[in-house]
Design a protein around this motif. Structure first.
Motif, PDB file in Angstrom:
ATOM      1  N   ASN A 300       4.942   6.383  10.363  1.00  0.00           N
ATOM      2  CA  ASN A 300       3.701   6.030   9.666  1.00  0.00           C
ATOM      3  C   ASN A 300       2.550   6.890  10.165  1.00  0.00           C
ATOM      4  O   ASN A 300       1.745   7.379   9.383  1.00  0.00           O
ATOM      5  CB  ASN A 300       3.353   4.553   9.899  1.00  0.00           C
ATOM      6  N   ASP A 331      -2.906   6.875  17.040  1.00  0.00           N
ATOM      7  CA  ASP A 331      -2.985   8.190  16.400  1.00  0.00           C
ATOM      8  C   ASP A 331      -4.438   8.517  16.104  1.00  0.00           C
ATOM      9  O   ASP A 331      -5.308   7.663  16.233  1.00  0.00           O
ATOM     10  CB  ASP A 331      -2.121   8.226  15.121  1.00  0.00           C
ATOM     11  N   GLY A 335      -7.147   5.947  10.774  1.00  0.00           N
ATOM     12  CA  GLY A 335      -7.012   4.478  10.802  1.00  0.00           C
ATOM     13  C   GLY A 335      -6.637   3.850   9.468  1.00  0.00           C
ATOM     14  O   GLY A 335      -6.386   4.544   8.488  1.00  0.00           O
ATOM     15  N   ILE A 336      -6.610   2.526   9.492  1.00  0.00           N
ATOM     16  CA  ILE A 336      -6.169   1.746   8.326  1.00  0.00           C
ATOM     17  C   ILE A 336      -7.400   1.200   7.607  1.00  0.00           C
ATOM     18  O   ILE A 336      -8.328   0.703   8.266  1.00  0.00           O
ATOM     19  CB  ILE A 336      -5.270   0.593   8.806  1.00  0.00           C
ATOM     20  N   ILE A 344      -0.856  -5.115   6.000  1.00  0.00           N
ATOM     21  CA  ILE A 344       0.152  -4.083   6.289  1.00  0.00           C
ATOM     22  C   ILE A 344       1.482  -4.635   6.806  1.00  0.00           C
ATOM     23  O   ILE A 344       2.494  -3.972   6.699  1.00  0.00           O
ATOM     24  CB  ILE A 344      -0.379  -3.003   7.261  1.00  0.00           C
ATOM     25  N   PHE A 349       4.191  -4.285   1.076  1.00  0.00           N
ATOM     26  CA  PHE A 349       2.861  -3.710   0.955  1.00  0.00           C
ATOM     27  C   PHE A 349       2.916  -2.249   1.384  1.00  0.00           C
ATOM     28  O   PHE A 349       3.323  -1.917   2.497  1.00  0.00           O
ATOM     29  CB  PHE A 349       1.819  -4.452   1.828  1.00  0.00           C
ATOM     30  N   SER A 350       2.514  -1.370   0.483  1.00  0.00           N
ATOM     31  CA  SER A 350       2.519   0.050   0.805  1.00  0.00           C
ATOM     32  C   SER A 350       1.416   0.753   0.046  1.00  0.00           C
ATOM     33  O   SER A 350       1.155   0.440  -1.108  1.00  0.00           O
ATOM     34  CB  SER A 350       3.867   0.665   0.423  1.00  0.00           C
ATOM     35  N   THR A 351       0.752   1.700   0.715  1.00  0.00           N
ATOM     36  CA  THR A 351      -0.225   2.526  -0.003  1.00  0.00           C
ATOM     37  C   THR A 351       0.428   3.859  -0.373  1.00  0.00           C
ATOM     38  O   THR A 351      -0.242   4.796  -0.749  1.00  0.00           O
ATOM     39  CB  THR A 351      -1.461   2.785   0.886  1.00  0.00           C
ATOM     40  N   LYS A 352       1.775   3.891  -0.199  1.00  0.00           N
ATOM     41  CA  LYS A 352       2.466   5.166  -0.470  1.00  0.00           C
ATOM     42  C   LYS A 352       3.455   5.015  -1.612  1.00  0.00           C
ATOM     43  O   LYS A 352       4.518   5.631  -1.602  1.00  0.00           O
ATOM     44  CB  LYS A 352       3.231   5.617   0.780  1.00  0.00           C
ATOM     45  N   THR A 358       8.481   2.032   0.758  1.00  0.00           N
ATOM     46  CA  THR A 358       8.986   0.715   0.339  1.00  0.00           C
ATOM     47  C   THR A 358       8.071  -0.402   0.841  1.00  0.00           C
ATOM     48  O   THR A 358       8.060  -1.493   0.291  1.00  0.00           O
ATOM     49  CB  THR A 358      10.390   0.439   0.917  1.00  0.00           C
ATOM     50  N   GLY A 359       7.333  -0.135   1.903  1.00  0.00           N
ATOM     51  CA  GLY A 359       6.446  -1.162   2.447  1.00  0.00           C
ATOM     52  C   GLY A 359       7.174  -2.208   3.271  1.00  0.00           C
ATOM     53  O   GLY A 359       6.640  -3.281   3.518  1.00  0.00           O
ATOM     54  N   ILE A 360       8.394  -1.884   3.724  1.00  0.00           N
ATOM     55  CA  ILE A 360       9.060  -2.871   4.575  1.00  0.00           C
ATOM     56  C   ILE A 360       9.145  -2.409   6.030  1.00  0.00           C
ATOM     57  O   ILE A 360       9.564  -3.155   6.892  1.00  0.00           O
ATOM     58  CB  ILE A 360      10.475  -3.272   4.086  1.00  0.00           C
ATOM     59  N   GLY A 361       8.707  -1.194   6.296  1.00  0.00           N
ATOM     60  CA  GLY A 361       8.781  -0.651   7.665  1.00  0.00           C
ATOM     61  C   GLY A 361       8.089  -1.553   8.675  1.00  0.00           C
ATOM     62  O   GLY A 361       8.706  -1.990   9.651  1.00  0.00           O
ATOM     63  N   LEU A 362       6.821  -1.850   8.428  1.00  0.00           N
ATOM     64  CA  LEU A 362       6.078  -2.657   9.403  1.00  0.00           C
ATOM     65  C   LEU A 362       6.494  -4.118   9.353  1.00  0.00           C
ATOM     66  O   LEU A 362       6.475  -4.809  10.374  1.00  0.00           O
ATOM     67  CB  LEU A 362       4.569  -2.525   9.162  1.00  0.00           C
TER      68      LEU A 362
HETATM   69  N1  LIG Z   1      -0.820   4.769  11.489  1.00  0.00           N
HETATM   70  C1  LIG Z   1      -1.283   4.349  10.311  1.00  0.00           C
HETATM   71  N2  LIG Z   1      -2.468   4.798   9.830  1.00  0.00           N
HETATM   72  C2  LIG Z   1      -2.945   4.369   8.633  1.00  0.00           C
HETATM   73  N3  LIG Z   1      -2.303   3.488   7.830  1.00  0.00           N
HETATM   74  C3  LIG Z   1      -1.113   3.008   8.246  1.00  0.00           C
HETATM   75  C4  LIG Z   1      -0.546   3.399   9.494  1.00  0.00           C
HETATM   76  N4  LIG Z   1       0.622   2.746   9.651  1.00  0.00           N
HETATM   77  C5  LIG Z   1       0.767   1.981   8.546  1.00  0.00           C
HETATM   78  N5  LIG Z   1      -0.254   2.130   7.697  1.00  0.00           N
HETATM   79  C6  LIG Z   1      -0.442   1.430   6.411  1.00  0.00           C
HETATM   80  O1  LIG Z   1       0.436   0.330   6.378  1.00  0.00           O
HETATM   81  C7  LIG Z   1       1.209   0.342   5.184  1.00  0.00           C
HETATM   82  C8  LIG Z   1       2.523  -0.341   5.408  1.00  0.00           C
HETATM   83  O2  LIG Z   1       3.349   0.410   6.280  1.00  0.00           O
HETATM   84  P1  LIG Z   1       4.920   0.265   6.189  1.00  0.00           P
HETATM   85  O3  LIG Z   1       5.525   1.145   7.224  1.00  0.00           O
HETATM   86  O4  LIG Z   1       5.262  -1.170   6.206  1.00  0.00           O
HETATM   87  O5  LIG Z   1       5.254   0.785   4.733  1.00  0.00           O
HETATM   88  P2  LIG Z   1       5.206   2.268   4.183  1.00  0.00           P
HETATM   89  O6  LIG Z   1       5.064   3.238   5.313  1.00  0.00           O
HETATM   90  O7  LIG Z   1       4.166   2.328   3.126  1.00  0.00           O
HETATM   91  O8  LIG Z   1       6.640   2.411   3.525  1.00  0.00           O
HETATM   92  P3  LIG Z   1       8.054   2.550   4.311  1.00  0.00           P
HETATM   93  O9  LIG Z   1       8.816   1.336   3.961  1.00  0.00           O
HETATM   94  O10 LIG Z   1       8.620   3.774   3.743  1.00  0.00           O
HETATM   95  O11 LIG Z   1       7.764   2.632   5.757  1.00  0.00           O
HETATM   96  C9  LIG Z   1       1.282   1.811   4.811  1.00  0.00           C
HETATM   97  O12 LIG Z   1       1.531   1.986   3.436  1.00  0.00           O
HETATM   98  C10 LIG Z   1      -0.104   2.309   5.232  1.00  0.00           C
HETATM   99  O13 LIG Z   1      -1.059   2.053   4.248  1.00  0.00           O
END
Ligand SMILES: Nc1ncnc2c1ncn2[C@@H]1O[C@H](COP(=O)(O)OP(=O)(O)OP(=O)(O)O)[C@@H](O)[C@H]1O
Ligand SMILES: [Mg+2]
Length: 396
Positions: A300, A331, A335-336, A344, A349-352, A358-362
């Motif tokens: 991320n 980092d 920021g967020i 997050i 939830f994903s801004t990507k 996919t928004g399931i990483g965190l």
């Molecule tokens: N280091 C960061 N700086 C800024 N925004 C972040 C950071 N880490 C996470 N985010 C925000 O949190 C959201 C959710 O993160 P998450 O890892 O759950 O999903 P993702 O990265 O969008 O998709 P993926 O499932 O591929 O990881 C991101 O879409 C982003 O907007």
């Protein structure tokens, strides 16, 4: 529903052999909006119950009756339905009868001659407890269904997250393999060229020695590269295995191993990682799961850092705080966004989205840290970027 309301439209099976008494009581019960089904003796009562059990809410019965007495009838009805409320109308107060009615879990008994107000109160009490029990049962069923639904979703997300991890693993392996594969290609090209050029001397001892040296050196190089390819596969295989083994380790080892997976990507993208490993304690962790957490957070950070042109930095700090190890991953990517801060960790939830995030990483990272390790995963913004804090209890 409480009080008189509870009697509205209920259906009572009323078993009584004295027809005058039955008629009178039935008429009064109907005034309370109760539907009454009458039976003249135990046998009749039982067969009526068998036929209409889905409709009947309560059984009101006499004891002394021809063919089959009230107690034996209730015994048989109880075999069909353990919960149906039963009220007995009786002129008897003998202990023998009372003992039997306790065994059969009779809700109440009303003495004959029947005081209709007393009967009404007794009916209300019996029905209230039935309604409450039914309500409770329904709520329990709903809860069970809700839990099953949550478990199903969780499983699905785990599968999704594994697929995402596998996809990432393939991408990372491809990345790590590119260089050794290219090197193998170069070495074999050189070997072939040497053979084709004919520029070697096999006539003299020195010439032969020189050729042997040359070929040996190149073959060693290939062997080294192949070893490198194999190591990469082994590293990844270990880290993406799903075995649930608790490992006692310093968290910096897990962090270093996780970084091995993504280092190439970081180098290519000019991302600098600084470490400040101050923690001396061991933690008991599912190492592979925690590696996923670090990779998720670092990936991320990488994705955010790629939005800027230069000065891409990540800092990882570990330190001991009382009975815990605290890990901070910071980092300088900006920021967020404030409005996303509370979202997050939500699944999906994903801004990507346009980049297939996919928004399931965190979300999975939070489950791993907080449910599986009883730790804490928190987020905050610093002046420069995002800061993810993991707290793991050293006593667990
Ligand atoms: N280091 C960061 N700086 C800024 N925004 C972040 C950071 N880490 C996470 N985010 C925000 O949190 C959201 C959710 O993160 P998450 O890892 O759950 O999903 P993702 O990265 O969008 O998709 P993926 O499932 O591929 O990881 C991101 O879409 C982003 O907007
Ligand atoms: Mg992510």
């Amino acid at each position: 529903m409480i009080g008189e309301e509870v009697l509205k439209n209920i259906t009572v099976l009323y078993v009584e052999d004295e027809s005058l008494l039955q008629e009178g009581t039935t008429e009064t019960l109907e005034l309370f909006d109760i539907n009454v089904i009458c039976a003249q003796n135990g046998e009749d009562g039982l067969s009526t119950y068998r036929l209409m059990q889905d409709k009947i809410d309560l059984v009101l019965t006499d004891i002394k009756m021809p063919k089959l007495n009230g107690i034996d009838m209730i015994k048989s009805i109880r075999e069909i339905n353990k919960e149906i409320p039963v009220i007995i109308t009786t002129a008897h107060q003998e202990t023998n009868f009372l003992m039997k009615s306790i065994e059969l879990n009779i809700n109440a008994y009303v003495l004959k001659p029947i005081d209709i107000y007393k009967l009404k109160d007794t009916l209300i009490k019996a029905m209230e407890s039935k309604v409450l029990k039914d309500k409770l049962r329904k709520k329990n069923q709903e809860l069970e269904l809700a839990i099953q639904e949550i478990e199903k979703k969780q499983k699905l997300m785990e599968v999704q997250s594994r697929f995402a991890a596998m996809g990432e693993m393939i991408a990372m392996i491809a990345h790590q393999w590119r260089q050794p594969l290219a090197s193998i290609g170069t070495v074999s090209f050189n070997l072939k060229n040497k053979l084709l050029s004919g520029k070697y001397d096999l006539e003299t001892k020195e010439g032969r020695f020189e050729q042997t040296e040359f070929f040996n050196k190149k073959l060693d190089d290939i062997e080294g590269y192949v070893q490198n390819l194999t190591n990469t596969i082994d590293d990844f295989r270990n880290f993406f295995k799903s075995d649930k083994i608790i490992t006692k380790t310093k968290i910096e080892n897990t962090i270093k191993n996780s970084i091995k997976m993504i280092n190439k990507d970081f180098q290519t993208n000019d991302i600098n990682i600084n470490f400040d490993f101050k923690s001396k304690s061991d933690v008991n962790i599912y190492e592979n799961e925690m590696a996923h957490v670090f990779i998720n957070i670092l990936k991320n950070a990488q994705e955010k850092l790629l939005e800027k042109q230069s000065n891409r930095e990540i800092k990882i700090i570990t330190e001991d705080i009382e009975d815990s190890v605290k890990i901070e991953i910071k980092d300088n990517g900006g920021g967020i966004d404030k409005e996303n801060m509370s979202l997050i960790f939500e699944p999906y939830f994903s801004t990507k989205k346009e980049k297939n995030g996919t928004g399931i990483g965190l979300y999975m990272s939070k489950v791993i840290v907080e449910n599986n390790h009883k730790g804490k995963l928190l987020v905050s913004n610093t002046t420069e970027g995002a800061c993810f804090t993991i707290v793991l209890n050293t006593l667990v």
